[in-house]
Design an enzyme around this catalytic site. Sequence first.
Site, mmCIF file in Angstrom:
data_model
loop_
_atom_site.group_PDB
_atom_site.id
_atom_site.type_symbol
_atom_site.label_atom_id
_atom_site.label_comp_id
_atom_site.label_asym_id
_atom_site.label_seq_id
_atom_site.Cartn_x
_atom_site.Cartn_y
_atom_site.Cartn_z
ATOM 1 N N ALA A 12 0.906 -1.167 0.011
ATOM 2 C CA ALA A 12 0.031 0.055 -0.084
ATOM 3 C C ALA A 12 0.953 1.157 0.210
ATOM 4 O O ALA A 12 0.643 2.145 -0.446
ATOM 5 C CB ALA A 12 -0.836 0.041 1.142
ATOM 6 N N GLN A 91 0.816 -6.114 -3.708
ATOM 7 C CA GLN A 91 -0.364 -6.683 -2.971
ATOM 8 C C GLN A 91 -1.657 -5.432 -3.212
ATOM 9 O O GLN A 91 -2.636 -5.692 -2.740
ATOM 10 C CB GLN A 91 0.020 -6.315 -1.629
ATOM 11 C CG GLN A 91 1.090 -7.226 -0.878
ATOM 12 C CD GLN A 91 1.542 -7.030 0.442
ATOM 13 O OE1 GLN A 91 2.375 -6.290 0.706
ATOM 14 N NE2 GLN A 91 0.986 -7.244 1.352
ATOM 15 N N HIS A 111 -3.435 -9.910 -4.925
ATOM 16 C CA HIS A 111 -5.020 -9.674 -4.387
ATOM 17 C C HIS A 111 -5.972 -9.338 -5.439
ATOM 18 O O HIS A 111 -6.977 -8.820 -5.345
ATOM 19 C CB HIS A 111 -5.122 -8.406 -3.322
ATOM 20 C CG HIS A 111 -4.383 -9.052 -2.121
ATOM 21 N ND1 HIS A 111 -3.456 -8.094 -1.367
ATOM 22 C CD2 HIS A 111 -4.232 -10.193 -1.334
ATOM 23 C CE1 HIS A 111 -2.884 -8.791 -0.197
ATOM 24 N NE2 HIS A 111 -3.406 -9.876 -0.509
ATOM 25 N N CYS A 119 -17.684 -12.498 -12.358
ATOM 26 C CA CYS A 119 -18.913 -13.163 -11.793
ATOM 27 C C CYS A 119 -18.422 -14.230 -10.952
ATOM 28 O O CYS A 119 -17.661 -15.079 -11.178
ATOM 29 C CB CYS A 119 -19.604 -13.910 -13.007
ATOM 30 S SG CYS A 119 -21.182 -14.666 -12.382
ATOM 31 N N CYS A 122 -20.185 -17.718 -13.170
ATOM 32 C CA CYS A 122 -19.415 -18.432 -14.271
ATOM 33 C C CYS A 122 -18.073 -17.679 -14.624
ATOM 34 O O CYS A 122 -17.488 -18.231 -15.605
ATOM 35 C CB CYS A 122 -20.524 -17.896 -15.414
ATOM 36 S SG CYS A 122 -20.367 -16.242 -15.861
ATOM 37 N N CYS A 144 -24.453 -10.395 -13.201
ATOM 38 C CA CYS A 144 -23.371 -10.562 -14.431
ATOM 39 C C CYS A 144 -24.304 -10.798 -15.795
ATOM 40 O O CYS A 144 -25.481 -11.291 -15.836
ATOM 41 C CB CYS A 144 -23.178 -12.463 -14.219
ATOM 42 S SG CYS A 144 -22.249 -13.174 -15.629
ATOM 43 N N SER A 186 4.436 -3.645 5.150
ATOM 44 C CA SER A 186 4.588 -3.874 6.408
ATOM 45 C C SER A 186 5.263 -5.042 6.525
ATOM 46 O O SER A 186 5.790 -5.587 7.590
ATOM 47 C CB SER A 186 3.566 -3.651 7.264
ATOM 48 O OG SER A 186 2.405 -4.938 7.023
ATOM 49 N N ASN A 210 10.497 1.169 3.465
ATOM 50 C CA ASN A 210 9.196 1.266 4.008
ATOM 51 C C ASN A 210 9.404 2.161 5.291
ATOM 52 O O ASN A 210 10.449 2.545 5.823
ATOM 53 C CB ASN A 210 8.980 -0.117 4.802
ATOM 54 C CG ASN A 210 7.388 -0.315 5.062
ATOM 55 O OD1 ASN A 210 6.524 0.093 4.213
ATOM 56 N ND2 ASN A 210 7.128 -0.757 6.232
HETATM 57 ZN ZN ZN Z 1 -21.943 -15.035 -14.737
#
Ligand code: ZN
Length: 241
Positions: A12, A91, A111, A119, A122, A144, A186, A210
């Site tokens: 992030a 991420q 992610h 959907c 499907c 969907c 982190s 970081n």
């Molecule tokens: Zn679908």
Amino acid sequence: MGSPLVAILSGAGISTDSGIPDYRGPNGLWRRDPEAEKLVTYEYYMGDPEIRRRAWQMRRKNRTLQAEPNAAHLAVAELEQSGVPVRVITQNVDGLHQLAGMPARKVIELHGTARTVACTQCHATAPMENAIARVEAGEDDPPCQECGGILKSATVMFGERLDPVVLSEAVAITKACQVFIAVGSSLQVQPAAGLAAVAADHGARLIIVNAEPTPYDDRADEVVREPIGTALPALLRRLST
Ligand code: ZN
């Protein structure tokens, strides 16, 4: 000998300069707000149309789709364009590495992505902006268009497992790289923490950029605690020469 493979794990922190707050980290917005967390928790989302209605309103107001890449995203793409082999493991779900110019096939989205809907029945996908347009045209919970199933953002919700194919690709790159840069993460949650450990175990040069200390700082060859927007471009310029 060719250039070493550089793997960049981004969290992030790389996108805060683009105006995107930390949503899902240990201290992220969702974790601090139980009502918001429900909107991104699979069980609640699938079980309750009212949760879905609120989730669509949240997506409609979310500015992630309007965000622009910042200097750190651009520096990563420039390193790749300079001829250095680069792979990004992120991420984040904002798609900003690709908007900055990283080829999509070289970006692993642990992610998923907020730029697409999928959907739950499907597995058809469509652009998020199309679904948002349907919400703005009056649909509370757009189904969907292929099968009528429940649509969700193509992100990994709380309560969902990471895609095992995506994860194994991330592990393979982490084992193969010579330089592993963890930026804006982190390193406190899986799989990011595990990837940093794999990189160190396999002898990659581990660099951590970081704002806050991470559990892997003592295993790192280099720890940079300066603002990412300036520190990462400086670091990557060093690698490209
Ligand atoms: Zn679908």
